[in-house]
Write a protein that holds these residues in place. Structure first.
Motif, PDB file in Angstrom:
ATOM      1  N   THR A  87       0.841  -1.195   0.000  1.00 20.19           N
ATOM      2  CA  THR A  87       0.000   0.000   0.000  1.00 20.19           C
ATOM      3  C   THR A  87       0.877   1.246   0.000  1.00 20.19           C
ATOM      4  OG1 THR A  87      -1.891  -1.016   1.149  1.00 20.19           O
ATOM      5  CG2 THR A  87      -1.636   1.359   1.404  1.00 20.19           C
ATOM      6  N   VAL A  88       0.438   2.248  -0.745  1.00 18.61           N
ATOM      7  CA  VAL A  88       1.057   3.573  -0.699  1.00 18.61           C
ATOM      8  C   VAL A  88       0.041   4.522  -0.083  1.00 18.61           C
ATOM      9  CG1 VAL A  88       2.090   5.455  -2.005  1.00 18.61           C
ATOM     10  CG2 VAL A  88       2.415   3.090  -2.756  1.00 18.61           C
ATOM     11  N   ALA A  89       0.301   4.971   1.148  1.00 18.96           N
ATOM     12  CA  ALA A  89      -0.574   5.924   1.825  1.00 18.96           C
ATOM     13  C   ALA A  89      -0.042   7.326   1.578  1.00 18.96           C
ATOM     14  CB  ALA A  89      -0.635   5.630   3.315  1.00 18.96           C
ATOM     15  N   ILE A  90      -0.891   8.208   1.061  1.00 20.40           N
ATOM     16  CA  ILE A  90      -0.459   9.555   0.690  1.00 20.40           C
ATOM     17  C   ILE A  90      -1.249  10.575   1.488  1.00 20.40           C
ATOM     18  CG2 ILE A  90      -0.284  11.228  -1.178  1.00 20.40           C
ATOM     19  CD1 ILE A  90       0.087   8.924  -3.109  1.00 20.40           C
ATOM     20  N   ALA A  91      -0.524  11.412   2.238  1.00 23.68           N
ATOM     21  CA  ALA A  91      -1.133  12.505   2.986  1.00 23.68           C
ATOM     22  C   ALA A  91      -0.948  13.782   2.180  1.00 23.68           C
ATOM     23  CB  ALA A  91      -0.484  12.634   4.362  1.00 23.68           C
ATOM     24  N   GLY A  92      -2.034  14.300   1.658  1.00 23.19           N
ATOM     25  CA  GLY A  92      -1.962  15.498   0.830  1.00 23.19           C
ATOM     26  C   GLY A  92      -3.280  15.719   0.112  1.00 23.19           C
ATOM     27  N   ALA A 103       2.364   6.182 -11.424  1.00 20.39           N
ATOM     28  CA  ALA A 103       3.193   5.171 -10.771  1.00 20.39           C
ATOM     29  C   ALA A 103       2.340   4.104 -10.082  1.00 20.39           C
ATOM     30  CB  ALA A 103       4.127   5.829  -9.759  1.00 20.39           C
ATOM     31  N   LEU A 104       1.203   4.501  -9.516  1.00 21.97           N
ATOM     32  CA  LEU A 104       0.308   3.533  -8.887  1.00 21.97           C
ATOM     33  C   LEU A 104      -0.266   2.572  -9.926  1.00 21.97           C
ATOM     34  CD1 LEU A 104      -1.527   5.989  -6.483  1.00 21.97           C
ATOM     35  CD2 LEU A 104      -0.076   4.073  -5.764  1.00 21.97           C
ATOM     36  N   ALA A 105      -0.664   3.112 -11.072  1.00 17.56           N
ATOM     37  CA  ALA A 105      -1.200   2.256 -12.137  1.00 17.56           C
ATOM     38  C   ALA A 105      -0.129   1.302 -12.655  1.00 17.56           C
ATOM     39  CB  ALA A 105      -1.743   3.113 -13.270  1.00 17.56           C
ATOM     40  N   ARG A 106       1.084   1.789 -12.760  1.00 14.82           N
ATOM     41  CA  ARG A 106       2.173   0.982 -13.315  1.00 14.82           C
ATOM     42  C   ARG A 106       2.616  -0.128 -12.358  1.00 14.82           C
ATOM     43  NH1 ARG A 106       4.779   5.033 -14.914  1.00 14.82           N
ATOM     44  NH2 ARG A 106       6.079   5.357 -13.084  1.00 14.82           N
ATOM     45  N   LEU A 109       0.307  -1.123  -6.936  1.00  6.84           N
ATOM     46  CA  LEU A 109       0.170  -0.938  -5.498  1.00  6.84           C
ATOM     47  C   LEU A 109      -1.153  -0.239  -5.179  1.00  6.84           C
ATOM     48  CD1 LEU A 109       3.808   0.229  -4.671  1.00  6.84           C
ATOM     49  CD2 LEU A 109       2.827  -2.058  -4.374  1.00  6.84           C
ATOM     50  N   THR A 110      -1.723  -0.554  -4.022  1.00  9.86           N
ATOM     51  CA  THR A 110      -3.011   0.010  -3.624  1.00  9.86           C
ATOM     52  C   THR A 110      -2.811   1.346  -2.926  1.00  9.86           C
ATOM     53  OG1 THR A 110      -3.958  -2.192  -3.403  1.00  9.86           O
ATOM     54  CG2 THR A 110      -5.129  -0.402  -2.326  1.00  9.86           C
ATOM     55  N   LEU A 111      -3.633   2.322  -3.277  1.00  6.39           N
ATOM     56  CA  LEU A 111      -3.538   3.669  -2.731  1.00  6.39           C
ATOM     57  C   LEU A 111      -4.378   3.809  -1.471  1.00  6.39           C
ATOM     58  CD1 LEU A 111      -2.882   6.739  -2.870  1.00  6.39           C
ATOM     59  CD2 LEU A 111      -4.819   6.966  -4.461  1.00  6.39           C
ATOM     60  N   GLY A 112      -3.780   4.395  -0.447  1.00  5.20           N
ATOM     61  CA  GLY A 112      -4.504   4.814   0.741  1.00  5.20           C
ATOM     62  C   GLY A 112      -4.469   6.330   0.823  1.00  5.20           C
ATOM     63  N   ILE A 113      -5.618   6.971   1.018  1.00  4.72           N
ATOM     64  CA  ILE A 113      -5.694   8.440   0.962  1.00  4.72           C
ATOM     65  C   ILE A 113      -5.884   9.015   2.365  1.00  4.72           C
ATOM     66  CG2 ILE A 113      -6.975  10.418   0.065  1.00  4.72           C
ATOM     67  CD1 ILE A 113      -7.801   8.654  -2.300  1.00  4.72           C
ATOM     68  N   PRO A 309      -9.950   2.043 -17.666  1.00  2.43           N
ATOM     69  CA  PRO A 309     -10.863   1.451 -16.676  1.00  2.43           C
ATOM     70  C   PRO A 309     -10.128   0.602 -15.643  1.00  2.43           C
ATOM     71  CG  PRO A 309     -11.710   1.156 -18.900  1.00  2.43           C
ATOM     72  CD  PRO A 309     -10.295   1.632 -19.041  1.00  2.43           C
ATOM     73  N   GLY A 310     -10.516   0.767 -14.377  1.00  8.21           N
ATOM     74  CA  GLY A 310      -9.979  -0.046 -13.297  1.00  8.21           C
ATOM     75  C   GLY A 310      -8.484   0.028 -13.135  1.00  8.21           C
ATOM     76  N   ALA A 311      -7.872   1.166 -13.459  1.00 12.14           N
ATOM     77  CA  ALA A 311      -6.417   1.257 -13.512  1.00 12.14           C
ATOM     78  C   ALA A 311      -5.752   1.303 -12.143  1.00 12.14           C
ATOM     79  CB  ALA A 311      -5.996   2.485 -14.320  1.00 12.14           C
ATOM     80  N   VAL A 312      -6.467   1.801 -11.117  1.00 14.22           N
ATOM     81  CA  VAL A 312      -5.868   1.981  -9.794  1.00 14.22           C
ATOM     82  C   VAL A 312      -6.804   1.400  -8.743  1.00 14.22           C
ATOM     83  CG1 VAL A 312      -5.139   3.681  -8.064  1.00 14.22           C
ATOM     84  CG2 VAL A 312      -4.577   4.039 -10.473  1.00 14.22           C
ATOM     85  N   SER A 313      -6.194   0.779  -7.731  1.00 16.59           N
ATOM     86  CA  SER A 313      -6.939   0.240  -6.598  1.00 16.59           C
ATOM     87  C   SER A 313      -6.764   1.172  -5.399  1.00 16.59           C
ATOM     88  CB  SER A 313      -6.418  -1.164  -6.258  1.00 16.59           C
ATOM     89  OG  SER A 313      -7.132  -1.715  -5.176  1.00 16.59           O
ATOM     90  N   ILE A 314      -7.875   1.483  -4.700  1.00 13.72           N
ATOM     91  CA  ILE A 314      -7.845   2.435  -3.587  1.00 13.72           C
ATOM     92  C   ILE A 314      -8.602   1.850  -2.395  1.00 13.72           C
ATOM     93  CG2 ILE A 314      -8.398   4.784  -2.843  1.00 13.72           C
ATOM     94  CD1 ILE A 314      -8.392   5.677  -5.701  1.00 13.72           C
ATOM     95  N   TRP A 315      -8.066   2.046  -1.204  1.00 17.41           N
ATOM     96  CA  TRP A 315      -8.773   1.632   0.010  1.00 17.41           C
ATOM     97  C   TRP A 315      -9.963   2.554   0.263  1.00 17.41           C
ATOM     98  CZ3 TRP A 315      -7.888  -2.977   1.640  1.00 17.41           C
ATOM     99  CH2 TRP A 315      -6.610  -3.545   1.562  1.00 17.41           C
ATOM    100  N   VAL A 316     -11.148   1.941   0.467  1.00 13.62           N
ATOM    101  CA  VAL A 316     -12.368   2.694   0.734  1.00 13.62           C
ATOM    102  C   VAL A 316     -13.074   2.068   1.936  1.00 13.62           C
ATOM    103  CG1 VAL A 316     -12.640   3.354  -1.685  1.00 13.62           C
ATOM    104  CG2 VAL A 316     -13.766   1.282  -0.834  1.00 13.62           C
TER     105      VAL A 316
END
Length: 325
Positions: A87-92, A103-106, A109-113, A309-316
């Motif tokens: 997971t890549v957690a991004i504060a911003g 970079a996340l699509a490539r 890795l799953t994004l945490g916001i 479509p469906g390029a990035v996975s994000i925690w929800v």
């Protein structure tokens, strides 16, 4: 093997797009290390990072923390740690998330916001909590959801892109204005941009058709919101494989001002504003004009828009929460 995706948009039938299959992730995301990236220039980035790290460590997660020095550094850090984290957690804010999109699509890795900007439109689209501790708990206990990425001239974006009025608003939204006015900076910037708006001719090419229009603004949305909660379309979704487009023609100042509540709800058609949904679009103008996406100046016209479509996975949240108004 990719999954086949079929959609019906009413007056457009869109078939044959390819979505990634939702198979198993390459590692156990519930125990994998987390890369925590903090934008030191965001309004709440530094304080949020301390809170978030504490939540992650309480849940037994290894945390690798870094502060990117710029947009390019964001992608470099994600690539460097791709084998160590899940997971890549991004504060911003939305601009910081935009810098990580490709970079996340490539990497997959799953994004945490951790919302830390002024508008936080992607967080709003996904129904994420805005406080750092609550957002961090979503990352360690939520579910991963796949979302689309918009793309303009090879540059990825999550929320929306603009030519015209939206560019003028972005020019007025410097860090000082956001720090002083917060979300009100968008209303102040819009007021100033409306008074200074100048019409231009744009040709829109989509699905074998061409439309030539006079406009002060063309908006192209991948997500649901832009500008701190303005809907790109009333029924927009960030996982529908389509772009929501509108072209706002020149009007007198007070008539434009009267349209703001309608635009805020994404009801362009109700107000007689030209709008459509399409999987791809090209914008051409007589001279190159800047294109802003997710609040960042990314490219110029001619602008070719597509969807991944469906390029990035994000925690929800795992409670089925949808977009917040």
């Amino acid at each position: 093997m990719p999954c086949r995706h079929v959609m019906d948009y009413g007056h457009f039938d869109v078939t044959g797009w390819q979505l990634p299959c939702k198979g198993p992730f390459p590692m156990n995301l519930s125990s994998a290390a987390i890369l925590l990236l903090c934008n030191p220039h965001s309004r709440r980035g530094d304080q949020a990072a301390r809170t978030v790290r504490a939540v992650f460590e309480e849940h037994g997660r290894e945390v690798i923390e870094a502060q990117p020095e710029g947009r390019e550094d964001m992608a470099r850090l994600i690539e460097r740690h791709r084998e160590r984290v899940g997971t890549v957690a991004i504060a911003g804010g939305d601009g910081t998330l935009n810098a990580a999109a490709e970079a996340l699509a490539r990497t997959g890795l799953t994004l945490g916001i951790i919302p830390g900007g002024t508008a936080n439109d992607l967080a709003r689209t996904l129904g994420l909590p805005l406080t750092p501790a609550a957002a961090a708990r979503v990352i360690v206990s939520g579910r991963a959801r796949r979302v689309d990425l918009g793309c303009v001239n090879g540059h990825a974006f999550f929320n929306a892109a603009h030519v015209g009025l939206g560019v003028e608003v972005a020019k007025r939204l410097n860090g000082q204005a956001k720090g002083r006015w917060g979300a009100l900076a968008y209303a102040k910037g819009l007021w100033q941009a409306l008074r200074a708006s100048q019409p231009f001719t744009v040709e829109l090419r989509y699905q074998g058709r061409r439309q030539r229009r006079r406009a002060i603004e063309v908006g192209v949305g991948n997500g649901c919101f832009y500008g701190g909660g303005v809907r790109i379309a009333a029924d927009a979704a960030i996982d529908d494989g389509g772009l929501d487009v509108y072209s706002l023609g020149p009007r007198g100042f007070w008539r434009l001002l009267a349209l703001v509540p309608v635009l805020h709800q994404g009801e362009q058609r109700r107000a007689g504003i030209w709008a459509l949904r399409t999987p791809a679009l090209e914008l051409r103008t007589r001279r190159p004009r800047p294109v802003v996406a997710d609040g960042e100046f990314l490219t110029r016209t001619p602008a070719h828009f597509t969807v991944r479509p469906g390029a990035v996975s994000i925690w929800v949240p795992d409670d089925g929460a949808g977009p917040r108004p």
